[in-house]
Design an enzyme around this catalytic site. Sequence first.
Site, mmCIF file in Angstrom:
data_model
loop_
_atom_site.group_PDB
_atom_site.id
_atom_site.type_symbol
_atom_site.label_atom_id
_atom_site.label_comp_id
_atom_site.label_asym_id
_atom_site.label_seq_id
_atom_site.Cartn_x
_atom_site.Cartn_y
_atom_site.Cartn_z
ATOM 1 N N ASN A 68 -10.988 1.088 4.512
ATOM 2 C CA ASN A 68 -10.823 0.709 5.826
ATOM 3 C C ASN A 68 -10.153 1.464 6.751
ATOM 4 O O ASN A 68 -9.387 2.286 6.394
ATOM 5 C CB ASN A 68 -9.923 -0.692 5.789
ATOM 6 C CG ASN A 68 -10.346 -1.778 4.941
ATOM 7 O OD1 ASN A 68 -11.411 -2.133 4.724
ATOM 8 N ND2 ASN A 68 -9.456 -2.453 4.206
ATOM 9 N N GLY A 118 -8.857 0.327 -2.108
ATOM 10 C CA GLY A 118 -9.425 1.491 -2.794
ATOM 11 C C GLY A 118 -9.331 2.746 -2.638
ATOM 12 O O GLY A 118 -8.728 3.798 -3.448
ATOM 13 N N GLY A 176 8.872 -4.993 -5.102
ATOM 14 C CA GLY A 176 9.498 -4.315 -3.926
ATOM 15 C C GLY A 176 10.453 -3.123 -4.343
ATOM 16 O O GLY A 176 10.251 -2.329 -5.153
ATOM 17 N N ASP A 192 7.694 1.936 6.693
ATOM 18 C CA ASP A 192 6.400 1.127 6.796
ATOM 19 C C ASP A 192 6.167 0.850 5.204
ATOM 20 O O ASP A 192 5.973 1.769 4.386
ATOM 21 C CB ASP A 192 5.527 2.012 7.395
ATOM 22 C CG ASP A 192 4.193 1.256 7.467
ATOM 23 O OD1 ASP A 192 3.831 0.108 7.171
ATOM 24 O OD2 ASP A 192 3.102 1.609 8.257
ATOM 25 N N ASP A 199 -0.741 0.069 -3.341
ATOM 26 C CA ASP A 199 -1.884 0.992 -3.802
ATOM 27 C C ASP A 199 -1.348 2.460 -4.166
ATOM 28 O O ASP A 199 -1.884 2.898 -5.096
ATOM 29 C CB ASP A 199 -2.870 1.072 -2.422
ATOM 30 C CG ASP A 199 -2.824 -0.277 -1.783
ATOM 31 O OD1 ASP A 199 -3.229 -1.204 -2.628
ATOM 32 O OD2 ASP A 199 -3.407 0.067 -0.610
HETATM 33 O O1 RIB Z 1 -2.777 -2.431 0.940
HETATM 34 C C1 RIB Z 1 -2.759 -1.795 2.152
HETATM 35 C C2 RIB Z 1 -4.025 -1.650 2.649
HETATM 36 O O2 RIB Z 1 -4.648 -3.170 2.678
HETATM 37 C C3 RIB Z 1 -4.191 -1.319 3.894
HETATM 38 O O3 RIB Z 1 -4.616 0.271 3.979
HETATM 39 C C4 RIB Z 1 -5.519 -2.139 4.702
HETATM 40 O O4 RIB Z 1 -6.676 -1.362 4.681
HETATM 41 C C5 RIB Z 1 -5.608 -3.164 3.616
HETATM 42 O O5 RIB Z 1 -6.639 -2.947 2.818
#
Ligand code: RIB
Length: 292
Positions: free
Chosen positions: A12, A42, A209, A234, A240
């Site tokens: 994204n 991803g 967390g 942030d 991820d």
């Molecule tokens: O986990 C964070 C991600 O969630 C962001 O980068 C956003 O694109 C959403 O997919």
Amino acid sequence: MTKTLLVLGSANADLVVEVGRRPAGGETVLGGDTVVLPGGKGANTAVAAARVGASVALVGAVGNDGYGSLLRESLESSGVDSSLVRTSERPTGIAYITVTPDGENSIVVSPGANADVSPSDVDALSFDGVSVLTCSLEVPLETVIHAIDVAADAGVRTVLNLSPVAELPAETFKQLDTLIVNEHEAAQLVSDWRHLLRLGPKTAIVTLGSRGVAVVLPAGVEEVPSIEVDEVVDTTGAGDAFAGAFSARLAEGDRVVVAAEYAVKVAALSVTKAGAQPSYPTAAEVSSLAAG
Ligand code: RIB
């Protein structure tokens, strides 16, 4: 070229705005300037893995537009093989992200091209030489279920970051080597996350967390504490970052707990900078942390 880690998931463009507080329904608040960053669960996972040295390819889709180019550039400059990222006729996925002063985020995703990632994309893959497949859920559920099925049949280790949470067939849970969830996602699956293995995965990891993670093994739970960081800027994409670094270490042959110990450091470093992919550390940065 064969990669040892395959990541299947979304890519994204993250449209990020800092706000003093989130608006309530029907309310308008003013925020800062919009910043456009490469993201998607991803792509983030693949970039986090590549930064710490993994040989990794992303399986996904972007649109034939500027955001698609932004994502391909970020993947390639981080060392991710993007040849399995298809160009779709739909626009690149977009995530609308607000970040509050405490570093917390809220996200709305418009999937766009991610919704085009299909089981036939999985059928086109070769799993020769692949040791780990890692999936997340901003692409169609049927594609993820099929990928886990094919990978498990091919003897590839399977990792699923069940985010956003979705209902999975019992058979898919049983085909998982490691299920990764946060506390909220775990609560939607079982009343007590210490019982996650009853769903079928061989191991499970609950991300907690700033407290680190809990690794649920057949022999019991091992807690892996996080490291302290000076300032949380942030938290976007920290989960991820964990999934990517964990998968990278698993593909190198680390045991689950050892891989998790490494990945909590990567996730902790990621929250000290803005954005998801731009915040991910290199292996050298993680090592200097250990030396310091
Ligand atoms: O986990 C964070 C991600 O969630 C962001 O980068 C956003 O694109 C959403 O997919």
